[in-house]
Design a protein around this motif. Structure first.
Motif, PDB file in Angstrom:
ATOM      1  N   ALA A   1       0.771  -1.052   0.081  1.00 60.95           N
ATOM      2  CA  ALA A   1       0.002   0.092  -0.019  1.00 60.95           C
ATOM      3  C   ALA A   1       0.879   1.223   0.078  1.00 60.95           C
ATOM      4  O   ALA A   1       1.914   1.391   0.849  1.00 60.95           O
ATOM      5  N   TYR A   2       0.559   2.200  -0.619  1.00 56.17           N
ATOM      6  CA  TYR A   2       1.210   3.597  -0.938  1.00 56.17           C
ATOM      7  C   TYR A   2       0.038   4.458  -0.936  1.00 56.17           C
ATOM      8  O   TYR A   2      -0.637   5.033  -1.968  1.00 56.17           O
ATOM      9  N   GLY A   3      -0.496   4.936   0.408  1.00 54.98           N
ATOM     10  CA  GLY A   3      -1.597   5.791   0.444  1.00 54.98           C
ATOM     11  C   GLY A   3      -2.740   4.893  -0.040  1.00 54.98           C
ATOM     12  O   GLY A   3      -3.105   4.017   0.430  1.00 54.98           O
ATOM     13  N   LYS A   4      -3.681   5.512  -0.939  1.00 55.00           N
ATOM     14  CA  LYS A   4      -4.720   4.913  -1.497  1.00 55.00           C
ATOM     15  C   LYS A   4      -4.577   3.760  -2.305  1.00 55.00           C
ATOM     16  O   LYS A   4      -5.424   3.561  -2.916  1.00 55.00           O
ATOM     17  N   ALA A   5      -3.321   4.015  -2.798  1.00 50.27           N
ATOM     18  CA  ALA A   5      -2.899   2.780  -3.766  1.00 50.27           C
ATOM     19  C   ALA A   5      -2.440   1.677  -3.321  1.00 50.27           C
ATOM     20  O   ALA A   5      -1.404   1.660  -2.567  1.00 50.27           O
ATOM     21  N   ILE A   6      -3.360   0.653  -3.381  1.00 52.08           N
ATOM     22  CA  ILE A   6      -3.128  -0.836  -2.752  1.00 52.08           C
ATOM     23  C   ILE A   6      -2.832  -1.489  -3.940  1.00 52.08           C
ATOM     24  O   ILE A   6      -3.570  -2.038  -4.896  1.00 52.08           O
ATOM     25  N   PHE A   7      -1.397  -2.059  -4.000  1.00 53.59           N
ATOM     26  CA  PHE A   7      -1.196  -2.957  -5.274  1.00 53.59           C
ATOM     27  C   PHE A   7      -1.075  -4.452  -4.850  1.00 53.59           C
ATOM     28  O   PHE A   7      -0.681  -4.808  -3.859  1.00 53.59           O
ATOM     29  N   TYR A   8      -1.593  -5.245  -5.813  1.00 56.29           N
ATOM     30  CA  TYR A   8      -1.530  -6.599  -5.752  1.00 56.29           C
ATOM     31  C   TYR A   8      -0.881  -6.909  -6.756  1.00 56.29           C
ATOM     32  O   TYR A   8      -1.180  -6.725  -8.154  1.00 56.29           O
ATOM     33  N   VAL A   9       0.287  -7.742  -6.775  1.00 53.88           N
ATOM     34  CA  VAL A   9       1.171  -8.284  -7.881  1.00 53.88           C
ATOM     35  C   VAL A   9       1.359  -9.605  -7.940  1.00 53.88           C
ATOM     36  O   VAL A   9       1.990 -10.291  -6.696  1.00 53.88           O
ATOM     37  N   ALA A  10       1.280 -10.123  -8.874  1.00 56.26           N
ATOM     38  CA  ALA A  10       1.404 -11.661  -9.180  1.00 56.26           C
ATOM     39  C   ALA A  10       1.804 -11.865 -10.610  1.00 56.26           C
ATOM     40  O   ALA A  10       1.664 -10.903 -11.269  1.00 56.26           O
ATOM     41  N   HIS A  11       2.256 -13.143 -11.063  1.00 56.76           N
ATOM     42  CA  HIS A  11       2.712 -13.128 -12.409  1.00 56.76           C
ATOM     43  C   HIS A  11       1.522 -13.515 -12.962  1.00 56.76           C
ATOM     44  O   HIS A  11       1.334 -13.243 -14.195  1.00 56.76           O
TER      45      HIS A  11
END
Length: 171
Positions: free
Chosen positions: A68-78
């Motif tokens: 999470a970076y502030g309101k940006a919540i990243f989900y990363v997968a291949h």
């Protein structure tokens, strides 16, 4: 805030080194969506958030990352564990479990971005072996307040405007 998204470099270090050199000062984080085919100790990927792809032998990389970076919540997968070549539904469900609003994945080598039901999906394509386009690509996501702007670039750093998009991030 800006975030660089790259995937499917398949053992190539030159392209990753060039991206880090070109964008190091401007981005908050580098995300590699798998199939780097590099070892965790390789200095080229030092400082990158990196997941394991189906061609990666390195088991030290996680299958998924959520940041999470502030309101940006990243989900990363291949994406290979979520069948992204046929549907986004599986990866959508998994990202929703984390409360993510940005999903980054690779696997198909096809660059693209779409916004569906409050979730931004970004596949940066492949920096080495693209499909459906001739350009070897990566993406930068820029977050300004609640807006997310996705810009795609070829490996030389030339913007590819036809692939970009802007959307509102929902929290």
């Amino acid at each position: 805030m800006k975030f660089l998204i790259v995937s499917d470099s398949h053992g190539s270090t030159k392209e990753l080194f060039d991206l880090k050199k070109r964008h190091f000062e401007e981005v908050e984080a580098f995300f590699h969506c798998g199939d780097s085919e590099l070892q965790q100790e390789n200095e080229t990927i030092e400082g990158m958030h990196i997941v394991r792809g189906n061609c990666d032998g390195e088991h030290a990389f996680p299958d998924e990352i959520c940041k999470a970076y502030g309101k940006a919540i990243f989900y990363v997968a291949h994406g290979h564990l979520h069948q992204v070549k046929s549907t986004l539904l599986n990866i959508q469900y998994r990202a929703a479990e984390y409360g993510a609003n940005i999903v980054c994945f690779g696997h198909s080598h096809i660059a693209g971005a779409e916004y569906i039901d409050g979730m931004l999906y970004v596949n940066p394509g492949s920096i080495l072996l693209p499909r459906m386009r001739k350009e070897q690509t990566y993406a930068i996501i820029e977050i300004i307040n609640t807006e997310a702007k996705v810009t795609f670039y070829d490996k030389a750093g030339t913007e590819l405007p036809a692939l970009g998009m802007t959307c509102e991030l929902l929290s």
